[in-house]
Design a protein around this motif. Sequence first.
Motif, short mmCIF file in Angstrom:
data_model
loop_
_atom_site.label_atom_id
_atom_site.label_comp_id
_atom_site.label_asym_id
_atom_site.label_seq_id
_atom_site.Cartn_x
_atom_site.Cartn_y
_atom_site.Cartn_z
N GLN A 156 -6.07 -19.85 10.59
CA GLN A 156 -4.74 -20.35 10.25
C GLN A 156 -4.71 -21.86 10.38
O GLN A 156 -4.85 -22.40 11.48
CB GLN A 156 -3.70 -19.73 11.18
N SER A 159 -1.87 -27.16 8.67
CA SER A 159 -1.07 -27.56 7.52
C SER A 159 -0.25 -26.42 6.95
O SER A 159 0.72 -26.64 6.23
CB SER A 159 -1.98 -28.12 6.42
N GLY A 160 -0.64 -25.18 7.26
CA GLY A 160 0.03 -24.02 6.69
C GLY A 160 -0.51 -23.63 5.33
O GLY A 160 -0.09 -22.63 4.76
N ILE A 161 -1.46 -24.41 4.79
CA ILE A 161 -2.03 -24.11 3.48
C ILE A 161 -3.19 -23.14 3.66
O ILE A 161 -4.25 -23.52 4.16
CB ILE A 161 -2.48 -25.40 2.76
N ASP A 162 -3.00 -21.89 3.25
CA ASP A 162 -4.02 -20.87 3.45
C ASP A 162 -5.02 -20.80 2.30
O ASP A 162 -6.16 -20.37 2.50
CB ASP A 162 -3.34 -19.50 3.59
N GLN A 171 0.65 -21.01 0.35
CA GLN A 171 0.89 -20.59 1.72
C GLN A 171 1.18 -19.10 1.72
O GLN A 171 1.87 -18.59 0.82
CB GLN A 171 2.06 -21.34 2.34
N ASP A 173 2.60 -16.08 4.19
CA ASP A 173 3.30 -15.76 5.44
C ASP A 173 3.25 -14.26 5.67
O ASP A 173 3.95 -13.50 5.02
CB ASP A 173 4.75 -16.23 5.36
N SER A 183 9.31 -24.45 5.61
CA SER A 183 8.00 -24.02 5.12
C SER A 183 7.87 -24.25 3.62
O SER A 183 6.83 -24.71 3.13
CB SER A 183 7.78 -22.54 5.45
N LEU A 187 5.29 -26.99 1.95
CA LEU A 187 4.32 -26.55 0.94
C LEU A 187 4.45 -27.39 -0.32
O LEU A 187 3.45 -27.83 -0.90
CB LEU A 187 4.55 -25.07 0.61
N HIS A 190 2.80 -30.72 0.07
CA HIS A 190 1.34 -30.61 -0.03
C HIS A 190 0.91 -30.49 -1.49
O HIS A 190 -0.10 -31.08 -1.91
CB HIS A 190 0.84 -29.41 0.77
N SER A 198 2.36 -25.48 -6.29
CA SER A 198 2.56 -24.88 -4.97
C SER A 198 3.08 -23.46 -5.16
O SER A 198 4.05 -23.24 -5.87
CB SER A 198 3.59 -25.68 -4.17
N PHE A 200 4.03 -19.72 -3.03
CA PHE A 200 4.30 -19.14 -1.72
C PHE A 200 4.28 -17.61 -1.82
O PHE A 200 4.86 -17.04 -2.74
CB PHE A 200 5.68 -19.58 -1.21
#
Length: 245
Positions: A156, A159-162, A171, A173, A183, A187, A190, A198, A200
């Motif tokens: 993980q 940055s939260g960027i998976d 990202q 979740d 969030s 994203l 980024h 981007s 999600f």
Amino acid sequence: MGESVPVSCPTCSRRHTFVVSVYPCACGAPVAPPLARDAPPQPITHRTWTDEWVMVRCAACGRQGHWPQPELGCPCGAVLRIPVRPVNPAGPPREPQESHEPQDTARVRPTLSRRPAAPRPSFHPLTIRTARDVVTAAALYLRWLGFHGIVQAEEQPASGIDLRGPEVVAQVDPTTSPASLRSVETLWLHGLSASAVSVFFSLAGYADDARARADDLGVPLFVMDLTGAPQPVNTPATELVSSGA
């Protein structure tokens, strides 16, 4: 990499090293909120729109804009707001203030292709049993949409960027709480930094304000069930499915 400061949690006294995130200005220069080293962090107990953003000036071109308020999550459960030095009103003349809030997104946000989609085979989902499976299923779906070179983070990321690719950042979740406004906005920033779309993915859906902001920013939102089949929940997502990457 942005500057780092030592941070002591006022709730449990744990010590951390906080590194501030860096984002690109419209001029291309890297910009990060200047941390107030002499001010203690404050636990966040209530959120408002004003508290979520700080005003920052680009040292290269003098532009001012709103950037995400730096925060740090402590293992004890506290979320700490890292103080930022206020913008000095004095200084040389500069261009009119530019906001990085949604009103300015028509010019700067990555746009999705609207060309007719090439025929694609049916998507074969991956059954979800673990949180890692959610990320893998999202990667498979992005490849099915036509994005190439998708790389999955081994752990993980902060940055939260998976997931990343040359044209996309995503990202994922896997929690049981709806994805938050912050969030979605982080994203989007980024994606803006990488000149990428981007996207999600969430198992538990999205908070109402997060979904509204995603519509403003043009961020495709997908929800996933345990069959691993993402479903679009807003217009940008529907358009992405229709057009492909």
